[in-house]
Write an enzyme that holds these catalytic residues in place. Structure first.
Site, PDB file in Angstrom:
ATOM      1  N   THR A   1       0.925  -1.418   0.063  1.00 38.60           N
ATOM      2  CA  THR A   1      -0.040  -0.165   0.005  1.00 38.60           C
ATOM      3  C   THR A   1       0.853   1.336  -0.217  1.00 38.60           C
ATOM      4  O   THR A   1       1.912   1.175   0.395  1.00 38.60           O
ATOM      5  CB  THR A   1      -1.040  -0.172   1.239  1.00 38.60           C
ATOM      6  OG1 THR A   1      -1.745  -1.139   1.218  1.00 38.60           O
ATOM      7  CG2 THR A   1      -1.840   1.147   1.374  1.00 38.60           C
TER       8      THR A   1
ATOM      9  N   SER B   1      -8.961  -0.766   5.976  1.00 33.92           N
ATOM     10  CA  SER B   1      -8.173   0.164   7.215  1.00 33.92           C
ATOM     11  C   SER B   1      -7.727   1.306   6.886  1.00 33.92           C
ATOM     12  O   SER B   1      -7.185   2.188   7.633  1.00 33.92           O
ATOM     13  CB  SER B   1      -7.266  -0.731   7.851  1.00 33.92           C
ATOM     14  OG  SER B   1      -7.663  -1.985   8.280  1.00 33.92           O
TER      15      SER B   1
ATOM     16  N   GLY C   1      -1.606  -2.138   6.496  1.00 31.59           N
ATOM     17  CA  GLY C   1      -2.899  -3.084   6.959  1.00 31.59           C
ATOM     18  C   GLY C   1      -3.686  -2.539   8.136  1.00 31.59           C
ATOM     19  O   GLY C   1      -3.897  -1.245   8.329  1.00 31.59           O
TER      20      GLY C   1
HETATM   21  O1  DON Z   1      -7.322  -1.688   2.429  1.00 32.66           O
HETATM   22  C1  DON Z   1      -6.527  -2.229   3.430  1.00 32.66           C
HETATM   23  O2  DON Z   1      -6.880  -1.958   4.720  1.00 32.66           O
HETATM   24  C2  DON Z   1      -5.579  -2.877   3.085  1.00 32.66           C
HETATM   25  N1  DON Z   1      -5.781  -3.519   1.650  1.00 32.66           N
HETATM   26  C3  DON Z   1      -4.264  -2.168   3.098  1.00 32.66           C
HETATM   27  C4  DON Z   1      -3.004  -3.009   2.887  1.00 32.66           C
HETATM   28  C5  DON Z   1      -1.807  -2.398   3.381  1.00 32.66           C
HETATM   29  O3  DON Z   1      -1.819  -1.536   3.883  1.00 32.66           O
HETATM   30  C6  DON Z   1      -0.614  -3.073   3.373  1.00 32.66           C
HETATM   31  N2  DON Z   1       0.533  -2.419   3.377  1.00 32.66           N
HETATM   32  N3  DON Z   1       1.686  -2.190   3.778  1.00 32.66           N
END
Ligand code: DON
Length: 416
Positions: A237, A302, A323
């Site tokens: 992300t 999140s 996440g």
């Molecule tokens: O939308 C979400 O919460 C997840 N798909 C985010 C994943 C994420 O932040 C991975 N990052 N390092």
């Protein structure tokens, strides 16, 4: 970046090292071979996509058509979108582990505009992304409990950290039980109700950690029995914040869920792996999980792109990947900047401490042992963990914009 370069940034073939962004993956972590293979496969696909693009016929003059250039450009764009959609559906359906995505799914997909979720925190209004993200609601719950404690007077330290951990436990208990795509799930209206959050805050003992937090009963017209869901860690992300010369402002999180997303490449783009944000178990004890998989439903996110306003004027933009940990990363940075008056970079650099309901996690580093010992006094059985945020922030002053970028990942502050 041309796709060939992107491939080499993602995977340096001859170095026996895999580099994902700035994060080298060591050969000892058991993940190495899988990522190495993945890197090769993705790199090969990106190269193939680049070759296809180079050899694709230049569109536009097919059938010798003439006419309005804008109309021709619109037709070409539409044809490219159609072709792209067909490529995506075909790629997903012919993968080694095929999915069921159809062209119709793509044709009927709608981008939905949803109102922001806002709450008042001391003298600030804090707005963020509502369902299907749990971000603004859970950050809002944590802050809505913390405002019952005089954190500004307390300052940073174990006392404030203990309260922050307890607020995290309680907020994540509600998130697990209630939060999901509100188009599919009736959610309590009162998740950010100040009276409800005052009652939740009263469960926090300033001297002692609670064993476990249970979800509360926020004001709710149509109560429905639910069962909470679990969590999985993930990576993949990006967050960015922008203020331009016209004072347009953006705080944006994008996600393909994990490194290389679903590992399916279409026309040089990695497809996402967002469906893993759904709960894997749909029900338990005869009760349904709010975030279970359903057709057409968006998985619970999140993501917490956040804007803070004071006296109606924007004063802070912030967000992060990470996440479910995004939520405490943002809440902690907000407390640091708004309550402790920290410079945004100092707040971003501060070692993370969080609880999503389980044992407290303290960011690995030179201060971890002392923090764990200090939290032990409150009864927290804290453990050291790699808490890899990617915070990006801009503090908006009357004369000055102050940017902050997280050193834990790639990212930088730029101005002109
Ligand atoms: O939308 C979400 O919460 C997840 N798909 C985010 C994943 C994420 O932040 C991975 N990052 N390092």
């Amino acid at each position: 970046m041309p796709s060939a370069e992107l491939a080499s940034a993602a995977f340096r073939r001859n170095s026996r090292r895999v580099v994902i962004g700035t994060e080298p993956v060591s050969s000892g972590d058991g993940f190495f071979d899988r990522r190495r293979l993945l890197g090769r496969r993705v790199a090969a696909r990106l190269r193939a996509a680049e070759t296809d693009r180079k050899h694709a016929p230049a569109g536009g003059e097919r059938n010798g058509r003439r006419g309005d250039p804008a109309e021709r450009e619109a037709e070409r764009a539409e044809a490219r979108i159609d072709a792209g959609a067909r490529d995506i559906a075909a790629a997903v359906r012919t993968e080694t582990n095929p999915g069921m995505l159809t062209l119709e799914d793509l044709a009927t997909y709608q981008v939905k505009e949803r109102p922001p979720v806002c709450m008042t925190y001391r003298t600030y209004e804090i707005c963020g992304m509502g369902p299907p993200s749990s971000g603004a609601l859970t950050v809002g719950q944590m802050l809505g409990m913390l405002l019952h404690f005089d954190l500004p007077a307390m300052g940073p330290g174990p006392e404030a950290t203990h309260l922050f951990l307890e607020a995290g436990k309680l907020a994540f208990a509600d998130r697990g039980l209630y939060m999901a795509d509100s188009d599919f799930v009736e959610m309590p209206e009162g998740l950010l109700d100040p009276v409800y959050l005052a009652a939740r805050a009263a469960l926090i003992d300033p001297a002692r950690a609670m064993e476990a937090a249970s979800p509360g009963e926020p004001p709710w017209k149509k109560a429905r029995l639910r069962v909470p869901d679990g969590e999985r860690p993930n990576h993949g992300t990006t967050h960015f914040v922008i203020v331009d010369r016209y004072d347009d402002m953006l705080t944006a999180t994008t996600t393909i869920e994990t490194n290389f997303g679903s590992r399916v490449v279409v026309d040089g783009f990695l497809l996402n792996n967002e469906l893993t944000d759904f709960a894997f178990v749909p029900e338990a004890d005869g009760k349904s999980v709010a975030n279970r998989v359903e057709g057409g439903k968006r998985p619970r996110s999140s993501m917490s792109p956040t804007m803070v306003f004071r006296d109606g004027a924007p004063m802070l933009l912030i967000g992060s990947p990470g996440g479910a940990n995004i939520i405490p990363y943002i809440a902690q940075a907000l407390v640091g900047i708004l309550d402790f008056g920290l410079d945004p970079q100092v707040a971003v650099d501060s070692p993370h401490v969080l609880s999503r309901g389980g044992p407290a996690q303290v960011e690995q580093g030179p201060e971890a042992a002392a923090t764990i010992a200090a939290l032990d006094v409150f009864g927290h059985q804290a453990e050291a963990a790699n808490l890899n945020s990617g915070l990006q922030a801009i503090l908006i002053g009357a004369e000055l914009l102050t940017g902050a970028a997280d050193k834990r990942r790639e990212g930088l502050v730029m101005g002109q």
